[in-house]
Design a protein around this motif. Structure first.
Motif, PDB file in Angstrom:
ATOM      1  N   VAL A  19       0.794  -1.084   0.194  1.00  0.00           N
ATOM      2  CA  VAL A  19       0.123  -0.104   0.012  1.00  0.00           C
ATOM      3  C   VAL A  19       0.784   1.238  -0.004  1.00  0.00           C
ATOM      4  O   VAL A  19       0.736   2.175  -0.765  1.00  0.00           O
ATOM      5  N   SER A  20       1.850   1.450   0.770  1.00  0.00           N
ATOM      6  CA  SER A  20       2.758   2.337   1.110  1.00  0.00           C
ATOM      7  C   SER A  20       3.600   2.798  -0.374  1.00  0.00           C
ATOM      8  O   SER A  20       3.873   3.807  -0.803  1.00  0.00           O
ATOM      9  N   GLY A  22       2.357   1.991  -3.185  1.00  0.00           N
ATOM     10  CA  GLY A  22       1.264   2.258  -4.389  1.00  0.00           C
ATOM     11  C   GLY A  22       1.281   1.137  -5.199  1.00  0.00           C
ATOM     12  O   GLY A  22       0.515   1.367  -6.245  1.00  0.00           O
ATOM     13  N   GLU A  23       1.717  -0.137  -4.861  1.00  0.00           N
ATOM     14  CA  GLU A  23       1.261  -1.219  -5.744  1.00  0.00           C
ATOM     15  C   GLU A  23       0.000  -1.690  -5.789  1.00  0.00           C
ATOM     16  O   GLU A  23      -0.637  -2.327  -6.618  1.00  0.00           O
ATOM     17  N   VAL A  24      -0.594  -1.383  -4.574  1.00  0.00           N
ATOM     18  CA  VAL A  24      -2.104  -1.541  -4.508  1.00  0.00           C
ATOM     19  C   VAL A  24      -2.652  -0.284  -3.598  1.00  0.00           C
ATOM     20  O   VAL A  24      -1.718   0.385  -3.059  1.00  0.00           O
ATOM     21  N   SER A  25      -3.827   0.203  -3.891  1.00  0.00           N
ATOM     22  CA  SER A  25      -4.483   1.181  -3.355  1.00  0.00           C
ATOM     23  C   SER A  25      -5.934   1.038  -2.768  1.00  0.00           C
ATOM     24  O   SER A  25      -6.561   0.452  -3.585  1.00  0.00           O
ATOM     25  N   VAL A  26      -6.266   1.738  -1.878  1.00  0.00           N
ATOM     26  CA  VAL A  26      -7.541   2.146  -1.257  1.00  0.00           C
ATOM     27  C   VAL A  26      -8.391   3.130  -2.305  1.00  0.00           C
ATOM     28  O   VAL A  26      -8.003   4.016  -2.539  1.00  0.00           O
ATOM     29  N   SER A  27      -9.657   2.307  -3.023  1.00  0.00           N
ATOM     30  CA  SER A  27     -10.273   3.324  -3.681  1.00  0.00           C
ATOM     31  C   SER A  27     -11.701   2.786  -3.897  1.00  0.00           C
ATOM     32  O   SER A  27     -12.063   1.995  -3.635  1.00  0.00           O
ATOM     33  N   PRO A  28     -12.553   3.848  -4.105  1.00  0.00           N
ATOM     34  CA  PRO A  28     -13.997   3.736  -4.283  1.00  0.00           C
ATOM     35  C   PRO A  28     -14.058   3.107  -5.701  1.00  0.00           C
ATOM     36  O   PRO A  28     -13.255   3.209  -6.566  1.00  0.00           O
ATOM     37  N   ALA A  29     -15.108   2.176  -5.675  1.00  0.00           N
ATOM     38  CA  ALA A  29     -15.396   1.207  -6.799  1.00  0.00           C
ATOM     39  C   ALA A  29     -17.066   1.125  -7.098  1.00  0.00           C
ATOM     40  O   ALA A  29     -17.678   2.160  -6.929  1.00  0.00           O
ATOM     41  N   VAL A  30     -17.714   0.000  -7.078  1.00  0.00           N
ATOM     42  CA  VAL A  30     -18.926  -0.305  -7.382  1.00  0.00           C
ATOM     43  C   VAL A  30     -19.730   0.004  -5.925  1.00  0.00           C
ATOM     44  O   VAL A  30     -19.251  -0.265  -4.743  1.00  0.00           O
ATOM     45  N   ARG A  31     -20.779   0.483  -6.167  1.00  0.00           N
ATOM     46  CA  ARG A  31     -22.068   0.697  -4.857  1.00  0.00           C
ATOM     47  C   ARG A  31     -21.364   1.340  -3.939  1.00  0.00           C
ATOM     48  O   ARG A  31     -21.976   1.231  -2.772  1.00  0.00           O
ATOM     49  N   GLY A  32     -20.506   2.382  -4.025  1.00  0.00           N
ATOM     50  CA  GLY A  32     -20.050   3.504  -3.071  1.00  0.00           C
ATOM     51  C   GLY A  32     -18.930   2.793  -1.992  1.00  0.00           C
ATOM     52  O   GLY A  32     -18.932   3.141  -0.917  1.00  0.00           O
ATOM     53  N   ILE A 131      -5.821  13.296  -7.507  1.00  0.00           N
ATOM     54  CA  ILE A 131      -5.258  12.917  -6.278  1.00  0.00           C
ATOM     55  C   ILE A 131      -5.546  11.543  -5.669  1.00  0.00           C
ATOM     56  O   ILE A 131      -6.565  10.807  -6.209  1.00  0.00           O
ATOM     57  N   GLN A 132      -5.131  11.074  -4.813  1.00  0.00           N
ATOM     58  CA  GLN A 132      -5.269   9.680  -4.191  1.00  0.00           C
ATOM     59  C   GLN A 132      -4.987   9.454  -2.522  1.00  0.00           C
ATOM     60  O   GLN A 132      -4.390  10.345  -2.070  1.00  0.00           O
ATOM     61  N   ARG A 133      -5.910   8.864  -2.231  1.00  0.00           N
ATOM     62  CA  ARG A 133      -5.977   8.739  -0.630  1.00  0.00           C
ATOM     63  C   ARG A 133      -4.935   7.570  -0.271  1.00  0.00           C
ATOM     64  O   ARG A 133      -4.656   6.506  -0.898  1.00  0.00           O
ATOM     65  N   ILE A 134      -4.171   7.660   0.754  1.00  0.00           N
ATOM     66  CA  ILE A 134      -3.247   6.618   1.197  1.00  0.00           C
ATOM     67  C   ILE A 134      -3.579   6.632   2.893  1.00  0.00           C
ATOM     68  O   ILE A 134      -3.821   7.840   3.778  1.00  0.00           O
ATOM     69  N   PRO A 135      -3.655   5.457   3.368  1.00  0.00           N
ATOM     70  CA  PRO A 135      -3.678   5.171   4.931  1.00  0.00           C
ATOM     71  C   PRO A 135      -2.900   5.875   5.728  1.00  0.00           C
ATOM     72  O   PRO A 135      -1.684   5.907   5.387  1.00  0.00           O
ATOM     73  N   GLU A 136      -3.229   6.831   6.580  1.00  0.00           N
ATOM     74  CA  GLU A 136      -2.432   7.439   7.517  1.00  0.00           C
ATOM     75  C   GLU A 136      -1.433   6.452   7.987  1.00  0.00           C
ATOM     76  O   GLU A 136      -1.984   5.307   8.787  1.00  0.00           O
ATOM     77  N   ASP A 141      -5.416  -0.594   8.937  1.00  0.00           N
ATOM     78  CA  ASP A 141      -6.331  -0.642  10.097  1.00  0.00           C
ATOM     79  C   ASP A 141      -6.758   0.931  10.488  1.00  0.00           C
ATOM     80  O   ASP A 141      -6.431   1.185  11.809  1.00  0.00           O
ATOM     81  N   THR A 142      -7.307   1.939   9.574  1.00  0.00           N
ATOM     82  CA  THR A 142      -7.280   3.056  10.181  1.00  0.00           C
ATOM     83  C   THR A 142      -8.458   3.650   9.096  1.00  0.00           C
ATOM     84  O   THR A 142      -8.821   2.994   8.065  1.00  0.00           O
ATOM     85  N   ASN A 143      -8.943   4.551   9.706  1.00  0.00           N
ATOM     86  CA  ASN A 143     -10.252   5.281   8.805  1.00  0.00           C
ATOM     87  C   ASN A 143      -9.780   6.796   8.495  1.00  0.00           C
ATOM     88  O   ASN A 143     -10.535   7.353   8.006  1.00  0.00           O
ATOM     89  N   THR A 144      -8.388   7.087   8.582  1.00  0.00           N
ATOM     90  CA  THR A 144      -7.964   8.158   8.325  1.00  0.00           C
ATOM     91  C   THR A 144      -6.879   8.358   7.359  1.00  0.00           C
ATOM     92  O   THR A 144      -6.138   7.303   7.197  1.00  0.00           O
ATOM     93  N   TYR A 145      -7.062   9.013   6.065  1.00  0.00           N
ATOM     94  CA  TYR A 145      -6.301   9.070   4.942  1.00  0.00           C
ATOM     95  C   TYR A 145      -5.578  10.421   4.898  1.00  0.00           C
ATOM     96  O   TYR A 145      -6.194  11.579   5.286  1.00  0.00           O
ATOM     97  N   LEU A 146      -4.305  10.243   3.922  1.00  0.00           N
ATOM     98  CA  LEU A 146      -3.780  11.382   3.712  1.00  0.00           C
ATOM     99  C   LEU A 146      -3.966  11.529   2.137  1.00  0.00           C
ATOM    100  O   LEU A 146      -3.902  10.335   1.385  1.00  0.00           O
ATOM    101  N   TRP A 147      -4.210  12.714   1.676  1.00  0.00           N
ATOM    102  CA  TRP A 147      -4.425  12.925   0.192  1.00  0.00           C
ATOM    103  C   TRP A 147      -3.151  13.370  -0.307  1.00  0.00           C
ATOM    104  O   TRP A 147      -2.429  14.130   0.207  1.00  0.00           O
ATOM    105  N   HIS A 148      -2.910  12.795  -1.660  1.00  0.00           N
ATOM    106  CA  HIS A 148      -1.442  13.136  -2.304  1.00  0.00           C
ATOM    107  C   HIS A 148      -1.771  13.646  -3.762  1.00  0.00           C
ATOM    108  O   HIS A 148      -2.812  12.909  -4.496  1.00  0.00           O
ATOM    109  N   ALA A 149      -1.202  14.468  -4.365  1.00  0.00           N
ATOM    110  CA  ALA A 149      -1.179  14.412  -5.877  1.00  0.00           C
ATOM    111  C   ALA A 149      -0.742  13.144  -6.585  1.00  0.00           C
ATOM    112  O   ALA A 149       0.202  12.626  -6.281  1.00  0.00           O
TER     113      ALA A 149
END
Length: 350
Positions: A19-20, A22-32, A131-136, A141-149
């Protein structure tokens, strides 16, 4: 639990490192829903999420009183701030933006759950791949994300098919690569697409038509054909499946894997809604034990005993029980050492 049920030797640190990096990422997809996806699938997920949320987002902007072009102007300031300051949380981003850049939308909008244009702006930028979200902390195991360009994602998103049918066909092919075998109705249930859209996507898909006894027409991923040819070895598989595992969740539910005598057993539904027949369960709360080609029981981790507990629904051979006990011992050891349950839907496990 989900990862280790499918890939027992996978280490938590390996997942966080992917995740750190960028090989995999947390992303919105289907059904929200939020998915953990490979880098190559992120543009597809973002485009689909954008399409499926377009009507809702437009209605939200109109009802909240967000002016035409306001989010675009704020979006440019957000990107500039992220480039200048590096990855930031939403609150930290708000603090570094120019004074007055993020205006309050008033009490009326606040009652709608939209206090400012910033959340919608971030969502639009994310859907566009800007922009892309990265788990803090680099941990899942977190609900807080960092945004980066993330300018590279803009280019990747732009290379996707322009027409919806081809785009949906890519999603259908991805879905079948996870499910192996499923019906078009299963695809609609998972994705939220209409039957009409799914049928149009099928015309552009690489899926193979097959027929399943007592079910009828279905689709299979081309890569699944070799596996289907080895169905006579299915009884040898023993597994402690995670919650919402692909085998039971993406395709036909547990009905095909449950003995006839157990079809009427009542089980709780995930998310409430009372109990349902095991044979009809689409989102069963229990984790299942697979042995001898069937769902033979349920399992759960007992934090007090610090051990996996198995409840058998039907008799199994001594060999199968021994193998399940060995799996339970190994899983208990790993869970005791990690103390973490990852609940993301995983878009890449097969």
């Amino acid at each position: 639990m989900l990862f280790r049920s499918r890939l027992p030797l996978l280490q938590r640190a390996t997942v966080d490192a992917a995740v750190s990096a960028g090989e995999v990422s947390v992303s919105p997809a289907v059904r929200g829903c939020m998915y953990l996806v490979p880098r190559a699938d992120a543009p597809l997920c973002l485009r689909l999420a954008s399409q499926l949320n377009a009507v809702r987002d437009q209605r939200e902007r109109e009802r909240a009183g967000i002016a035409e072009g306001e989010m675009e102007t704020l979006g440019k300031l957000v990107q500039k701030a992220l480039i200048a300051h590096g990855p930031l949380t939403t609150d930290a981003l708000r603090r570094v933006l120019p004074k007055g850049a993020v205006r309050s939308l008033g009490e009326h909008a606040k009652k709608l759950g939209v206090s400012s244009p910033l959340p919608g702006t971030l969502r639009a930028l994310e859907f566009a791949g800007a922009i892309q979200r990265i788990p803090e902390g680099g941990r899942l195991d977190t609900n807080t994300y960092l945004w980066h360009a993330a300018g590279d994602n803009v280019q990747a998103t732009a290379k996707l098919p322009a027409d919806q049918d081809s785009l949906h066909a890519q999603l259908l092919d991805r879905f079948l690569s996870f499910a192996g075998v499923a019906t078009l109705a299963d695809f609609c249930s998972w994705s939220g697409l209409t039957q009409r859209s799914a049928k149009a996507a099928r015309a552009h898909s690489a899926a193979v038509d097959i027929s399943i006894p007592d079910i009828g027409p279905a689709l299979a991923a081309p890569t699944a054909l070799a596996t289907l040819a080895r169905l006579d070895t299915a009884h040898e598989v023993v597994a402690l499946l995670p919650f919402e595992d692909n085998l039971l969740h993406l395709g036909f539910g547990p009905a095909l894997f449950v003995d006839e005598s157990l079809q009427d057993l009542e089980v709780p539904n995930w998310g409430g809604g009372g109990a349902t027949r095991l044979g009809d369960a689409a989102h069963m709360s229990f984790r299942t034990v697979l042995a001898e080609g069937l769902v033979t029981g349920f399992w759960e981790y007992d934090p007090d005993a610090q051990h996996v507990v198995v409840h058998w629904l039907r008799e199994a051979s001594r060999k199968a029980k021994q193998r399940v006990e060995e799996l339970a011992d190994r899983k208990s050891t790993r869970l005791n050492s990690s103390h973490t349950v990852i609940s993301y839907a995983v878009f890449c496990l097969k």
